[in-house]
Design an enzyme around this catalytic site. Structure first.
Site, PDB file in Angstrom:
ATOM      1  N   CYS A  28     103.202  93.990  50.796  1.00 63.36           N
ATOM      2  CA  CYS A  28     104.203  93.076  50.198  1.00 63.36           C
ATOM      3  C   CYS A  28     104.840  93.834  49.280  1.00 63.36           C
ATOM      4  CB  CYS A  28     103.306  91.994  49.870  1.00 63.36           C
ATOM      5  SG  CYS A  28     104.450  90.489  49.665  1.00 63.36           S
ATOM      6  N   ARG A  51     111.322  81.280  48.093  1.00 65.75           N
ATOM      7  CA  ARG A  51     110.034  82.054  48.537  1.00 65.75           C
ATOM      8  C   ARG A  51     109.699  81.756  50.011  1.00 65.75           C
ATOM      9  NH1 ARG A  51     108.736  85.126  44.595  1.00 65.75           N
ATOM     10  NH2 ARG A  51     106.721  85.767  45.715  1.00 65.75           N
ATOM     11  N   HIS A  93      99.126  89.688  53.502  1.00 65.20           N
ATOM     12  CA  HIS A  93      97.927  90.000  52.787  1.00 65.20           C
ATOM     13  C   HIS A  93      97.269  88.482  52.828  1.00 65.20           C
ATOM     14  CE1 HIS A  93     100.431  88.161  49.418  1.00 65.20           C
ATOM     15  NE2 HIS A  93     101.290  88.805  50.092  1.00 65.20           N
TER      16      HIS A  93
HETATM   17  N1  GLN Z   1     107.633  90.194  43.986  1.00 64.98           N
HETATM   18  C1  GLN Z   1     107.908  90.262  45.616  1.00 64.98           C
HETATM   19  C2  GLN Z   1     108.633  89.459  46.179  1.00 64.98           C
HETATM   20  O1  GLN Z   1     108.458  88.201  45.771  1.00 64.98           O
HETATM   21  C3  GLN Z   1     106.539  90.888  46.280  1.00 64.98           C
HETATM   22  C4  GLN Z   1     105.464  89.843  46.371  1.00 64.98           C
HETATM   23  C5  GLN Z   1     104.104  90.095  46.881  1.00 64.98           C
HETATM   24  O2  GLN Z   1     103.835  91.314  46.517  1.00 64.98           O
HETATM   25  N2  GLN Z   1     103.287  89.003  47.117  1.00 64.98           N
HETATM   26  O3  GLN Z   1     109.246  89.242  47.331  1.00 64.98           O
END
Ligand code: GLN
Length: 261
Positions: free
Chosen positions: A100, A134, A200
């Site tokens: 990620c 998101r 993950h």
């Molecule tokens: N901050 C990054 C995003 O929002 C990675 C997020 C994460 O590692 N879960 O894309």
């Protein structure tokens, strides 16, 4: 002739204090247990802000996920103190799992939700820009490693949309969920023995094939040969993956209705 397997695998955990959301420590616990079940040990060295990397000292590197603000803390340091060493380690046959936020920084860079640019190290041919929403939920991919394709289930939660370079090899094809950007059908990227992925929450406990591939790669780096691991009884892990697979395919609601009827 089979290569003699070393007793210890040397893992370097990059930024364990900053890049550790979701199940990053759990992934490392899985690597440790799967080695111990085979009579081997995992040696973990942490590398944080300001620490350099000793060439050849590690067989497997781990870079976990993080929120944008955690990534902003480590991005410059990663590029300055560890990027070049990490690239030559992977070119030299060491393995890497970057998850990620770690995947984004192992790539060419990440433009976060607030528009700020974070440098990547360019180990992976992938460029990431945060989108307006998101991408969250269970995800199922057909992953390809070492010329073998298997279903891998995980959880994703990222604002970043990642585009791969034209010659890059995705980790997998999205069967359910979003993957790199919700459009390309690609999930993650693989370069040599380095895997970058959005999966993950937790990846390795329910996908022992990925865990064992990383272990075999790391042990192969340690020996300079081709290590093949003896199989373990993965019935519990497989059952956990089936639940996650069902969720990713949207079967949870159907099951609940079925039970009530
Ligand atoms: N901050 C990054 C995003 O929002 C990675 C997020 C994460 O590692 N879960 O894309």
């Amino acid at each position: 002739m089979s290569t003699p397997v070393p007793r210890t695998l040397r893992l370097c955990h990059l930024y364990p204090d900053e890049m550790n959301i979701y199940a990053d420590r759990g992934n490392i616990a899985v690597l440790r247990r799967r080695l111990e079940w085979r009579g081997m040990a995992l040696e973990v060295v942490n590398a944080g802000i300001g620490d350099g990397l000793t060439p050849g000292a590690h067989d497997l590197y781990y870079l976990g996920g993080g929120q944008d603000r955690d990534q902003a803390i480590v991005a410059d340091d990663l590029a300055r103190t560890k990027g070049a060493a990490l690239i030559s380690a992977v070119d030299d046959g060491a393995a890497l799992l970057a998850v990620c936020g770690g995947y984004q920084l192992a790539g060419r860079g990440y433009v976060g939700v607030d528009g700020s640019s974070m440098p990547g190290i360019g180990l992976l041919d992938a460029e990431t820009v945060a989108g307006p929403t998101r991408l969250i939920g269970d995800v199922l991919i057909a992953a390809r490693l070492d010329d073998e394709t298997r279903e891998v289930a995980g959880f994703e939660n990222h604002a970043g949309r990642t585009r791969l370079g034209p010659g890059a090899t995705p980790f997998g094809t999205v069967l359910a969920g979003f993957g790199n950007d919700g459009e390309s059908g690609h999930e993650g990227v693989v370069r040599g023995r380095a895997i970058g992925t959005y999966l993950h929450g937790p990846l390795l406990p329910r996908n022992p094939w990925v865990a064992d591939t990383l272990l075999a790669w790391g042990l192969s780096h340690a020996t300079g040969g081709d290590v093949v691991l003896e199989p373990l009884d993965d019935s519990l892990e497989d059952a956990a993956r089936e639940v996650a697979t069902g969720r990713a395919r949207g079967e949870r609601t159907e099951r609940l209705i079925g039970r009530r009827a």
